[in-house]
Design an enzyme around this catalytic site. Structure first.
Site, PDB file in Angstrom:
ATOM      1  N   ASP A  37       0.857  -1.184   0.000  1.00  0.00           N
ATOM      2  CA  ASP A  37       0.000   0.000   0.000  1.00  0.00           C
ATOM      3  C   ASP A  37       0.892   1.233   0.000  1.00  0.00           C
ATOM      4  OD1 ASP A  37      -2.251   1.879   0.588  1.00  0.00           O
ATOM      5  OD2 ASP A  37      -3.291   0.032   1.133  1.00  0.00           O
ATOM      6  N   ASP A  60       3.536   1.607  -5.116  1.00  0.00           N
ATOM      7  CA  ASP A  60       2.731   2.368  -6.068  1.00  0.00           C
ATOM      8  C   ASP A  60       2.388   1.417  -7.202  1.00  0.00           C
ATOM      9  OD1 ASP A  60       1.643   3.969  -8.034  1.00  0.00           O
ATOM     10  OD2 ASP A  60       3.350   5.354  -8.156  1.00  0.00           O
ATOM     11  N   TYR A 152     -14.543   5.365 -13.572  1.00  0.00           N
ATOM     12  CA  TYR A 152     -14.344   4.185 -12.731  1.00  0.00           C
ATOM     13  C   TYR A 152     -14.849   2.930 -13.432  1.00  0.00           C
ATOM     14  CZ  TYR A 152     -14.679   1.145  -8.602  1.00  0.00           C
ATOM     15  OH  TYR A 152     -14.552   0.115  -7.710  1.00  0.00           O
ATOM     16  N   THR A 187     -16.498  -0.209   3.592  1.00  0.00           N
ATOM     17  CA  THR A 187     -15.068   0.075   3.748  1.00  0.00           C
ATOM     18  C   THR A 187     -14.858   1.580   3.837  1.00  0.00           C
ATOM     19  OG1 THR A 187     -14.629   0.306   1.379  1.00  0.00           O
ATOM     20  CG2 THR A 187     -14.524  -1.933   2.306  1.00  0.00           C
TER      21      THR A 187
END
Length: 241
Positions: A37, A60, A152, A187
């Site tokens: 992460d 990344d 997206y 989340t």
């Protein structure tokens, strides 16, 4: 009971939420887990919670050199790579008429280029291990059109194509590739945008839990799914039924 004893699994975007749940479930099943992460503090905490089975690598996903570092760290620490969960993603919404070039490009780099680079990066180690499993986390926005999801949704539809083609290319090496398509999962990524929303339109009447996606991922990275590749799994409470 599913076991991953002796396996090494890389989970991207695993510092929190769904990725953290996937990492923990894999570790509970016996896997060594590489937690990656950009959120260093949270990522290190997740890896530390896994004890000797955990390793954190700052990562990344849109950078090929960063992927090379993850693979090298995984092989150096655990000796092999058996599974990759391409979980890292950004979720931003806007009507197509208001979407920007910059945002579209950013989502493409993280949500689609990232998994592509990941597939390429892990294949040599998986071939050396005799096979493996790659799970690409897509979305219901990759199964149907949703207002405000031009950018997206494009990345998640693209991830379906990457999954299917990669599954055929990699099948001779015993590397399986499947995609998971979550609906609304509780989340941090969606919490602020969906606070107070009514979920009565979902047939099961609620959002999903991160562990409910994690259990499906666990199945797909394990030998319990050894004859499954190039397949899409919706986990959305019935929204795309």
């Amino acid at each position: 009971m599913i076991t991953l004893n002796g396996s090494t699994v890389i989970v991207t975007g695993a510092a929190r939420g769904q990725g953290a749940a996937e990492a923990r479930l894999c570790a509970e099943a016996g896997a060594r887990v590489v937690v990656t992460d950009l959120l260093e503090e949270e990522g290190r905490e997740v890896a530390a919670s896994l004890g000797d089975q955990g390793l954190f690598v700052r990562h990344d996903v849109s950078d090929a050199e960063s992927w090379a570092g993850v693979v090298a760290a995984a092989v150096d620490r655990f000796g092999r790579i058996d599974a990759l969960v391409n979980n890292a993603a950004l979720w931003r919404t806007a009507p197509v008429t208001e979407e920007t070039y910059e945002n579209f490009e950013t989502l493409l780099r993280v949500n689609l280029l990232g998994p592509f680079l990941g597939v390429q990066a892990v294949v040599p180690a998986m071939r050396e291990a005799g096979g493996g499993s790659i799970v690409n986390i897509s979305s219901t926005a990759g199964l149907k059109g949703i207002p405000g999801h031009a950018a997206y949704g494009s990345t998640k539809f693209g991830l379906r194509g990457l999954t299917r083609s990669s599954a055929l290319d990699l099948a001779p090496f015993r590397i399986r590739v499947n995609s998971v398509h979550p609906g609304a999962i509780d989340t941090p990524m969606i919490a602020e945008a969906t606070a107070g929303r009514d979920w009565s339109h979902v047939p099961l009447g609620r959002t999903g839990r991160p562990d409910e996606i994690g259990e499906l991922v666990l199945f797909l990275v394990s030998e319990a799914s050894s004859y499954i590749t190039g397949t899409e799994f919706a986990a959305d409470g019935g929204m795309t039924a």
